[in-house]
Design a protein around this motif. Structure first.
Motif, PDB file in Angstrom:
ATOM      1  N   VAL A 190       1.676  -1.940  -3.927  1.00 32.12           N
ATOM      2  CA  VAL A 190       0.373  -1.326  -3.646  1.00 32.12           C
ATOM      3  C   VAL A 190       0.492   0.199  -3.701  1.00 32.12           C
ATOM      4  O   VAL A 190      -0.385   0.883  -4.251  1.00 32.12           O
ATOM      5  CB  VAL A 190      -0.160  -1.770  -2.268  1.00 32.12           C
ATOM      6  CG1 VAL A 190      -1.473  -1.055  -1.944  1.00 32.12           C
ATOM      7  CG2 VAL A 190      -0.380  -3.276  -2.242  1.00 32.12           C
ATOM      8  N   GLN A 191       1.554   0.744  -3.147  1.00 30.65           N
ATOM      9  CA  GLN A 191       1.757   2.194  -3.182  1.00 30.65           C
ATOM     10  C   GLN A 191       1.910   2.686  -4.621  1.00 30.65           C
ATOM     11  O   GLN A 191       1.361   3.735  -4.996  1.00 30.65           O
ATOM     12  CB  GLN A 191       2.987   2.575  -2.355  1.00 30.65           C
ATOM     13  CG  GLN A 191       2.804   2.366  -0.860  1.00 30.65           C
ATOM     14  CD  GLN A 191       4.075   2.623  -0.073  1.00 30.65           C
ATOM     15  OE1 GLN A 191       5.174   2.213  -0.482  1.00 30.65           O
ATOM     16  NE2 GLN A 191       3.947   3.305   1.057  1.00 30.65           N
ATOM     17  N   ASP A 192       2.649   1.939  -5.438  1.00 34.23           N
ATOM     18  CA  ASP A 192       2.820   2.315  -6.848  1.00 34.23           C
ATOM     19  C   ASP A 192       1.485   2.296  -7.589  1.00 34.23           C
ATOM     20  O   ASP A 192       1.187   3.194  -8.379  1.00 34.23           O
ATOM     21  CB  ASP A 192       3.797   1.346  -7.533  1.00 34.23           C
ATOM     22  CG  ASP A 192       5.235   1.529  -7.084  1.00 34.23           C
ATOM     23  OD1 ASP A 192       5.544   2.562  -6.473  1.00 34.23           O
ATOM     24  OD2 ASP A 192       6.049   0.629  -7.357  1.00 34.23           O
TER      25      ASP A 192
ATOM     26  N   PHE B  70      11.324  -4.211  -9.715  1.00 33.97           N
ATOM     27  CA  PHE B  70      10.023  -4.552  -9.130  1.00 33.97           C
ATOM     28  C   PHE B  70       9.183  -3.321  -8.810  1.00 33.97           C
ATOM     29  O   PHE B  70       8.345  -3.350  -7.918  1.00 33.97           O
ATOM     30  CB  PHE B  70      10.193  -5.435  -7.886  1.00 33.97           C
ATOM     31  CG  PHE B  70      10.606  -6.845  -8.216  1.00 33.97           C
ATOM     32  CD1 PHE B  70       9.655  -7.798  -8.551  1.00 33.97           C
ATOM     33  CD2 PHE B  70      11.949  -7.202  -8.217  1.00 33.97           C
ATOM     34  CE1 PHE B  70      10.024  -9.084  -8.877  1.00 33.97           C
ATOM     35  CE2 PHE B  70      12.328  -8.502  -8.540  1.00 33.97           C
ATOM     36  CZ  PHE B  70      11.363  -9.445  -8.873  1.00 33.97           C
ATOM     37  N   ASN B  71       9.420  -2.232  -9.555  1.00 27.08           N
ATOM     38  CA  ASN B  71       8.487  -1.120  -9.506  1.00 27.08           C
ATOM     39  C   ASN B  71       7.251  -1.524 -10.308  1.00 27.08           C
ATOM     40  O   ASN B  71       7.369  -2.130 -11.375  1.00 27.08           O
ATOM     41  CB  ASN B  71       9.109   0.139 -10.103  1.00 27.08           C
ATOM     42  CG  ASN B  71      10.310   0.618  -9.325  1.00 27.08           C
ATOM     43  OD1 ASN B  71      10.217   0.840  -8.119  1.00 27.08           O
ATOM     44  ND2 ASN B  71      11.434   0.767 -10.003  1.00 27.08           N
ATOM     45  N   ALA B  72       6.084  -1.196  -9.793  1.00 30.82           N
ATOM     46  CA  ALA B  72       4.842  -1.613 -10.448  1.00 30.82           C
ATOM     47  C   ALA B  72       4.359  -0.543 -11.424  1.00 30.82           C
ATOM     48  O   ALA B  72       4.418   0.659 -11.137  1.00 30.82           O
ATOM     49  CB  ALA B  72       3.764  -1.886  -9.403  1.00 30.82           C
ATOM     50  N   LYS B  73       3.853  -1.003 -12.576  1.00 29.21           N
ATOM     51  CA  LYS B  73       3.286  -0.111 -13.587  1.00 29.21           C
ATOM     52  C   LYS B  73       1.993  -0.718 -14.104  1.00 29.21           C
ATOM     53  O   LYS B  73       1.956  -1.882 -14.496  1.00 29.21           O
ATOM     54  CB  LYS B  73       4.274   0.097 -14.737  1.00 29.21           C
ATOM     55  CG  LYS B  73       5.597   0.726 -14.303  1.00 29.21           C
ATOM     56  CD  LYS B  73       6.441   1.140 -15.487  1.00 29.21           C
ATOM     57  CE  LYS B  73       7.752   1.770 -15.041  1.00 29.21           C
ATOM     58  NZ  LYS B  73       8.511   2.360 -16.171  1.00 29.21           N
TER      59      LYS B  73
ATOM     60  N   ALA C 176      -0.527   5.406  -9.447  1.00 31.78           N
ATOM     61  CA  ALA C 176      -0.988   5.377 -10.834  1.00 31.78           C
ATOM     62  C   ALA C 176      -2.471   5.721 -10.921  1.00 31.78           C
ATOM     63  O   ALA C 176      -2.895   6.497 -11.781  1.00 31.78           O
ATOM     64  CB  ALA C 176      -0.731   4.000 -11.445  1.00 31.78           C
ATOM     65  N   LEU C 177      -3.250   5.167 -10.024  1.00 30.56           N
ATOM     66  CA  LEU C 177      -4.692   5.391 -10.042  1.00 30.56           C
ATOM     67  C   LEU C 177      -5.029   6.839  -9.674  1.00 30.56           C
ATOM     68  O   LEU C 177      -5.962   7.435 -10.235  1.00 30.56           O
ATOM     69  CB  LEU C 177      -5.380   4.416  -9.086  1.00 30.56           C
ATOM     70  CG  LEU C 177      -6.885   4.196  -9.278  1.00 30.56           C
ATOM     71  CD1 LEU C 177      -7.196   3.803 -10.712  1.00 30.56           C
ATOM     72  CD2 LEU C 177      -7.386   3.129  -8.313  1.00 30.56           C
ATOM     73  N   PHE C 178      -4.278   7.414  -8.753  1.00 30.90           N
ATOM     74  CA  PHE C 178      -4.496   8.825  -8.406  1.00 30.90           C
ATOM     75  C   PHE C 178      -4.240   9.717  -9.617  1.00 30.90           C
ATOM     76  O   PHE C 178      -4.986  10.668  -9.889  1.00 30.90           O
ATOM     77  CB  PHE C 178      -3.582   9.233  -7.250  1.00 30.90           C
ATOM     78  CG  PHE C 178      -3.744  10.665  -6.826  1.00 30.90           C
ATOM     79  CD1 PHE C 178      -4.818  11.050  -6.040  1.00 30.90           C
ATOM     80  CD2 PHE C 178      -2.829  11.626  -7.222  1.00 30.90           C
ATOM     81  CE1 PHE C 178      -4.986  12.373  -5.660  1.00 30.90           C
ATOM     82  CE2 PHE C 178      -2.983  12.956  -6.855  1.00 30.90           C
ATOM     83  CZ  PHE C 178      -4.060  13.332  -6.064  1.00 30.90           C
ATOM     84  N   TYR C 179      -3.191   9.408 -10.366  1.00 28.21           N
ATOM     85  CA  TYR C 179      -2.894  10.169 -11.585  1.00 28.21           C
ATOM     86  C   TYR C 179      -4.041  10.057 -12.582  1.00 28.21           C
ATOM     87  O   TYR C 179      -4.482  11.060 -13.163  1.00 28.21           O
ATOM     88  CB  TYR C 179      -1.594   9.654 -12.204  1.00 28.21           C
ATOM     89  CG  TYR C 179      -1.307  10.201 -13.574  1.00 28.21           C
ATOM     90  CD1 TYR C 179      -0.827  11.497 -13.756  1.00 28.21           C
ATOM     91  CD2 TYR C 179      -1.516   9.423 -14.716  1.00 28.21           C
ATOM     92  CE1 TYR C 179      -0.569  12.000 -15.023  1.00 28.21           C
ATOM     93  CE2 TYR C 179      -1.263   9.912 -15.981  1.00 28.21           C
ATOM     94  CZ  TYR C 179      -0.782  11.206 -16.132  1.00 28.21           C
ATOM     95  OH  TYR C 179      -0.534  11.694 -17.388  1.00 28.21           O
TER      96      TYR C 179
END
Length: 354
Positions: A145-147, A179-182, A151-154
């Motif tokens: 969720v943090q990842d 398991f880093n989210a992209k 991404a959305l903030f960027y």
């Protein structure tokens, strides 16, 4: 005599043309075979990673860099797929962020539309939440969720233009080997000015993730992306799809069920039972509250992604929400840009349930 000579010349040119055509396309097939292997040309089963709305995704290999990649072949039969291809190339090629899937290259020759991405070793989020892959621990879920928020903030705040993704959902959130989210799939994305931060278009997105005002007006905005983010947050916490008919009628719409549980002061009851209570209760409650805040039926009461991150990091207080979910009614003239993985609809009226 002139007619005979002309006929003979035409016949010769035709034969040469056919020979050239066959040679070129034979060479093209050979090149494709080298690049993608026999499974790309013949099998449709071997090396296939998945199928999206506008094409099939294969696992490929780049010899020069000794790298495995994901190769998306756009369906020739899909006119919308051509639009998606153009949007993907135009938008994501300009973006660079650790939580966005990287576009490595593209090709459009002889009727083929190919997109090449970095390969995400652990596939998509939905395969873990809904399709029985290895159980994701709470620590991994909260980090995802943090990842996604990063991404959305960027996309919304940090570029020269605001990028509206318009199709944030679990199947478009990819997971790497750690398991880093992209966030991926920018086929429906749009560039808008920061001052406007909204765009009226044909209705586009996926059922269950669409903000109610999108259905009403076709207008995409930062707030509609935030709504989709909120749905994903609730799915991660609860371990189930936003709309799933196998549950009791009162629980079929995930958003309504979670809001009812919040109003009854039983919010933690909606936590994914597969976690067997192995989660940080404060983080779980925080994530559920953020999810409800983001899916508020009135877009003016939703947070910005910056505010969302602040609460997610426990740097700001939790929102104060009404115990009963507000009801919104919309009369919609719906056009046909619903994401192709979902059914398309004609004119209809939609009532957003409590």
């Amino acid at each position: 005599m002139a007619g005979i000579v002309a006929g003979a010349t035409s016949a010769t040119l035709l034969i040469v043309g056919i020979f050239w055509w066959n040679c070129c396309y034979k060479l093209d097939d050979e090149v494709s075979g080298v690049l993608f292997g026999d499974e790309f040309q013949m099998g449709w089963n071997l090396g296939k990673l998945g199928k999206g709305g506008f094409g099939v995704v294969y696992k490929g290999y780049l010899r020069d860099s000794d790298t495995y990649v994901a190769v998306k072949r756009i369906s020739k039969a899909s006119k919308q797929g051509i639009k998606e291809y153009a949007s993907e190339v135009k938008i994501i090629s300009q973006l660079r962020h650790k939580n966005l899937v990287k576009l490595i290259g593209q090709c459009h020759e002889k009727g083929e539309l190919i997109l090449v991405y970095e390969l995400m070793a652990n596939s998509s989020l939905d395969s873990y939440l809904f399709k029985g892959k290895t159980l994701l621990t709470w620590e991994v879920r909260f980090k995802i969720v943090q990842d996604l928020a990063s991404a959305l903030f960027y996309l919304h705040e940090e570029g020269d233009h605001c990028v509206l993704h318009r199709d944030i959902k679990a199947s478009n959130i990819m997971l790497d080997s750690s398991f880093n989210a992209k966030l991926g799939d920018f086929g429906l994305a749009r560039l808008v000015d920061h001052e406007k931060a909204s765009q009226t278009t044909h209705l586009a997105g996926t059922l269950g993730y669409l903000a109610p005002e999108c259905v009403s007006s076709g207008k995409a905005s930062k707030e509609s992306d935030v709504y989709s983010f909120g749905v994903v947050a609730l799915e991660i916490a609860c371990g189930r799809r936003s709309i799933e008919s196998k549950y009791e009628e009162s629980q079929v719409p995930l958003v309504a069920w979670v809001w009812d549980s919040y109003g009854s002061q039983r919010l933690l009851d909606v936590a994914d039972p597969k976690l067997s209570m192995n989660f940080d209760a404060k983080q779980m409650e925080c994530l559920l509250m953020i999810g409800l805040w983001c899916v508020h039926p009135d877009q003016h009461f939703r947070p910005s992604i910056r505010q969302t991150i602040q609460v997610l990091n426990f740097e700001a207080p939790w929102p104060k929400l009404p115990s009963t979910r507000p009801t919104a009614t919309y009369n919609a003239q719906i056009t046909s840009e619903i994401q192709t993985s979902e059914p398309c609809f004609s004119d209809m009226s939609i009532m957003v349930p409590r």
